[in-house]
Design a protein around this motif. Structure first.
Motif, PDB file in Angstrom:
ATOM      1  N   GLU A 133      -3.768   2.305  -8.974  1.00 33.72           N
ATOM      2  CA  GLU A 133      -4.672   3.290  -8.554  1.00 33.72           C
ATOM      3  C   GLU A 133      -6.003   2.962  -8.985  1.00 33.72           C
ATOM      4  N   GLY A 134      -7.222   3.299  -8.365  1.00 35.47           N
ATOM      5  CA  GLY A 134      -8.486   3.056  -8.594  1.00 35.47           C
ATOM      6  C   GLY A 134      -9.323   2.661  -7.204  1.00 35.47           C
ATOM      7  N   ASP A 135     -10.444   1.656  -7.580  1.00 34.29           N
ATOM      8  CA  ASP A 135     -11.468   1.325  -6.705  1.00 34.29           C
ATOM      9  C   ASP A 135     -10.869   0.021  -6.211  1.00 34.29           C
ATOM     10  N   SER A 136     -12.039  -0.753  -5.653  1.00 37.07           N
ATOM     11  CA  SER A 136     -12.012  -1.870  -4.989  1.00 37.07           C
ATOM     12  C   SER A 136     -11.363  -3.173  -5.733  1.00 37.07           C
ATOM     13  N   TRP A 137     -11.592  -3.044  -7.138  1.00 33.12           N
ATOM     14  CA  TRP A 137     -10.726  -3.983  -8.128  1.00 33.12           C
ATOM     15  C   TRP A 137      -9.497  -3.929  -7.933  1.00 33.12           C
TER      16      TRP A 137
ATOM     17  N   ILE B  49       4.761  -3.478  -6.824  1.00 27.31           N
ATOM     18  CA  ILE B  49       3.612  -2.732  -7.151  1.00 27.31           C
ATOM     19  C   ILE B  49       3.112  -1.641  -5.869  1.00 27.31           C
ATOM     20  N   VAL B  50       3.269  -0.370  -6.191  1.00 27.81           N
ATOM     21  CA  VAL B  50       2.821   0.563  -5.210  1.00 27.81           C
ATOM     22  C   VAL B  50       1.400   0.729  -5.479  1.00 27.81           C
TER      23      VAL B  50
ATOM     24  N   PRO C  25      -3.314  -6.601  -7.431  1.00 33.03           N
ATOM     25  CA  PRO C  25      -1.914  -6.246  -7.088  1.00 33.03           C
ATOM     26  C   PRO C  25      -1.466  -7.447  -6.295  1.00 33.03           C
ATOM     27  N   GLU C  26      -1.866  -7.973  -5.104  1.00 36.83           N
ATOM     28  CA  GLU C  26      -1.432  -9.082  -4.424  1.00 36.83           C
ATOM     29  C   GLU C  26      -1.151 -10.488  -5.354  1.00 36.83           C
ATOM     30  N   TYR C  27      -2.256 -10.431  -5.940  1.00 32.60           N
ATOM     31  CA  TYR C  27      -2.182 -11.793  -6.830  1.00 32.60           C
ATOM     32  C   TYR C  27      -1.140 -11.650  -8.086  1.00 32.60           C
ATOM     33  N   LEU C  28      -1.077 -10.394  -8.609  1.00 31.77           N
ATOM     34  CA  LEU C  28      -0.029 -10.292  -9.692  1.00 31.77           C
ATOM     35  C   LEU C  28       1.299 -10.466  -9.027  1.00 31.77           C
ATOM     36  N   ALA C  29       1.527  -9.776  -7.783  1.00 27.62           N
ATOM     37  CA  ALA C  29       2.791 -10.169  -7.153  1.00 27.62           C
ATOM     38  C   ALA C  29       3.154 -11.549  -7.020  1.00 27.62           C
TER      39      ALA C  29
ATOM     40  N   LYS D 265       0.742  -1.276   0.235  1.00 29.08           N
ATOM     41  CA  LYS D 265      -0.038   0.045  -0.034  1.00 29.08           C
ATOM     42  C   LYS D 265       0.952   1.077   0.042  1.00 29.08           C
ATOM     43  N   GLY D 266       0.395   2.351  -0.617  1.00 31.17           N
ATOM     44  CA  GLY D 266       1.151   3.536  -0.868  1.00 31.17           C
ATOM     45  C   GLY D 266       1.432   4.325   0.370  1.00 31.17           C
ATOM     46  N   SER D 267       0.443   4.276   1.264  1.00 30.99           N
ATOM     47  CA  SER D 267       0.409   4.824   2.853  1.00 30.99           C
ATOM     48  C   SER D 267       1.557   4.162   3.423  1.00 30.99           C
ATOM     49  N   ARG D 268       1.799   2.660   3.174  1.00 29.92           N
ATOM     50  CA  ARG D 268       2.804   2.278   4.261  1.00 29.92           C
ATOM     51  C   ARG D 268       3.970   2.466   3.347  1.00 29.92           C
ATOM     52  N   TYR D 269       4.071   2.217   2.121  1.00 27.01           N
ATOM     53  CA  TYR D 269       5.423   2.569   1.368  1.00 27.01           C
ATOM     54  C   TYR D 269       6.243   4.000   1.682  1.00 27.01           C
ATOM     55  N   ARG D 270       5.146   4.938   1.945  1.00 28.87           N
ATOM     56  CA  ARG D 270       5.471   6.211   2.206  1.00 28.87           C
ATOM     57  C   ARG D 270       6.307   6.273   3.486  1.00 28.87           C
ATOM     58  N   ILE D 271       5.833   5.559   4.614  1.00 32.77           N
ATOM     59  CA  ILE D 271       6.597   5.749   5.903  1.00 32.77           C
ATOM     60  C   ILE D 271       7.636   4.547   6.183  1.00 32.77           C
ATOM     61  N   LYS D 272       7.214   3.518   5.541  1.00 35.09           N
ATOM     62  CA  LYS D 272       8.321   2.325   5.528  1.00 35.09           C
ATOM     63  C   LYS D 272       8.799   1.663   4.289  1.00 35.09           C
ATOM     64  N   PRO D 273       9.430   2.531   3.507  1.00 37.57           N
ATOM     65  CA  PRO D 273       9.904   2.018   2.173  1.00 37.57           C
ATOM     66  C   PRO D 273      10.890   0.899   2.152  1.00 37.57           C
TER      67      PRO D 273
END
Length: 279
Positions: A31-35, A63-64, A47-51, A7-15
Motif C-alpha cells: 500500500e502507498g505511493d509511487s515508490w 504481493i497484492v 513489488p515487481e522487483y521483489l517478486a 495489482k489489487g484491482s486486477r486480483y479482485r476480478i481475475k484472482p
C-alpha cells in the motif's frame, strides 16, 4: 513455483491469474505511493522487483499491490475504508509493505504559495549560509505532527482488523534524490523539488543541502512511527542509490526522473527489504 506481484484491482476480478502459481508460502499487501506503485510508465515497481528476487531465491510468494502513484498519507487515510481496510478483511498477510509521507513533504514544499508551505519565500533575501535557513520550522513541525496522526490511523486500522491484528508493517524510508528539472511527464507530473525551490526563490547553490535536510526529516519522521508500536519496521532504504546528474533532465544513474528509481535503483532497494521480510 513462481512469485507474483499483481495489482489489487486486477486480483479482485481475475484472482486465478495469480493463484494458478500458488499455493504461496507467503502473501504480502503493498500500500502507498509511487515508490510502491510504479516510478514511471515504462518502469517496474518495488513489488515487481521483489517478486523477481523471490523467484531467484526459489520462494513462492504473492504481493497484492493496492498502492497508487501520487497518493499522500492523508489521501490513503481518507480512502482507507474503501480500499485498505477491505483488503485487510480478505485474508491474513505475512506483512504490509507501506510507502507514504514523501508526497506530503513534497506537496507542502511545492503546492503552496511562496513562503506558505514548509519553505520560506527567499525572493529578494540575502543568500543564507545553508539550506536550513530556507525551512519554516513551525510549518515543518505542524506537518510532522499531522503525519504522525495519520499514520496512527493506519496503524489502528491494522491492529483492529479481524485477520491482521498481529501482521507486521514495513515502512519505506525512501532515498535522497537530486533536485533537477526531470519530470515524469512534461507539464503533467513533476518536477517536484525543482519546482518547489524555484517557486520559493531558493538559490541553486543550496539545493543539495536542502534536499538532504528534507529527506533526513522524512526518514526521521517515518522511523519515529516505529516507537511504541509493535510490529512496525522501518526499512533501511536510504543511501543505497547513486545520485543523478543535477543537469540531467531524464533518466540518470539510479533515477528515472527527479524523485523515482529506475530499474537499477529498484534493484538496489530490494536487498533492504529482503533483510527484514520473513524468508
Amino acid at each position: 513455483m513462481t512469485s507474483v506481484a499483481i495489482k489489487g484491482s486486477r486480483y479482485r476480478i481475475k484472482p486465478e491469474e495469480a493463484d494458478k502459481y500458488g499455493p504461496f508460502n507467503r502473501t504480502f499487501l503493498a500500500e502507498g505511493d509511487s515508490w510502491m506503485d510504479a516510478s514511471a510508465w515504462n518502469q517496474g515497481s518495488l513489488p515487481e522487483y521483489l517478486a523477481r528476487e523471490f523467484n531467484n531465491l526459489g520462494r513462492t510468494n504473492l504481493i497484492v499491490n493496492v498502492s497508487t502513484s501520487g497518493h499522500t498519507l492523508t489521501r490513503i487515510v481518507d480512502m482507507m475504508t474503501d480500499d485498505f481496510v477491505w483488503w485487510l478483511d480478505q485474508q491474513e498477510y505475512d506483512g504490509v509493505l507501506f510507502s507514504a509521507g514523501g508526497n506530503d513533504f513534497i506537496d507542502a514544499a511545492r503546492d503552496t504559495p511562496p513562503g506558505q508551505g514548509i519553505l520560506h519565500d527567499m525572493h529578494g533575501q540575502p543568500l543564507p549560509e545553508n539550506g536550513d535557513a530556507c525551512v519554516r520550522q513551525d510549518a515543518l513541525q505542524d506537518l510532522v505532527a499531522y503525519l504522525n496522526t495519520n499514520f496512527e490511523a493506519i496503524y489502528q486500522a491494522l491492529r483492529t482488523s479481524r485477520k491482521n491484528a498481529n501482521t507486521p508493517i514495513y515502512l519505506n524510508c525512501y532515498d535522497t534524490p537530486v533536485a533537477r528539472d526531470a519530470p515524469a511527464f512534461r507539464n503533467f507530473s513533476g518536477p517536484w523539488l525543482y519546482t518547489a525551490y524555484t517557486n520559493n526563490g531558493i538559490d541553486p547553490s543550496l539545493w543539495d543541502a536542502l534536499t538532504q535536510r528534507l529527506f533526513e526529516e522524512i526518514k526521521d519522521t517515518i522511523q519515529g512511527w516505529t516507537v511504541g508500536r509493535a510490529g512496525v519496521v522501518a526499512v533501511a532504504t536510504t543511501g543505497r542509490m547513486d545520485k543523478a546528474d543535477p543537469k540531467a533532465t531524464g533518466d540518470s544513474f539510479d533515477w528515472v526522473n527527479e524523485i523515482h528509481p529506475n530499474k537499477s535503483g529498484w534493484k538496489k532497494q530490494v536487498p533492504a527489504w529482503l533483510a527484514v521480510l520473513p524468508p
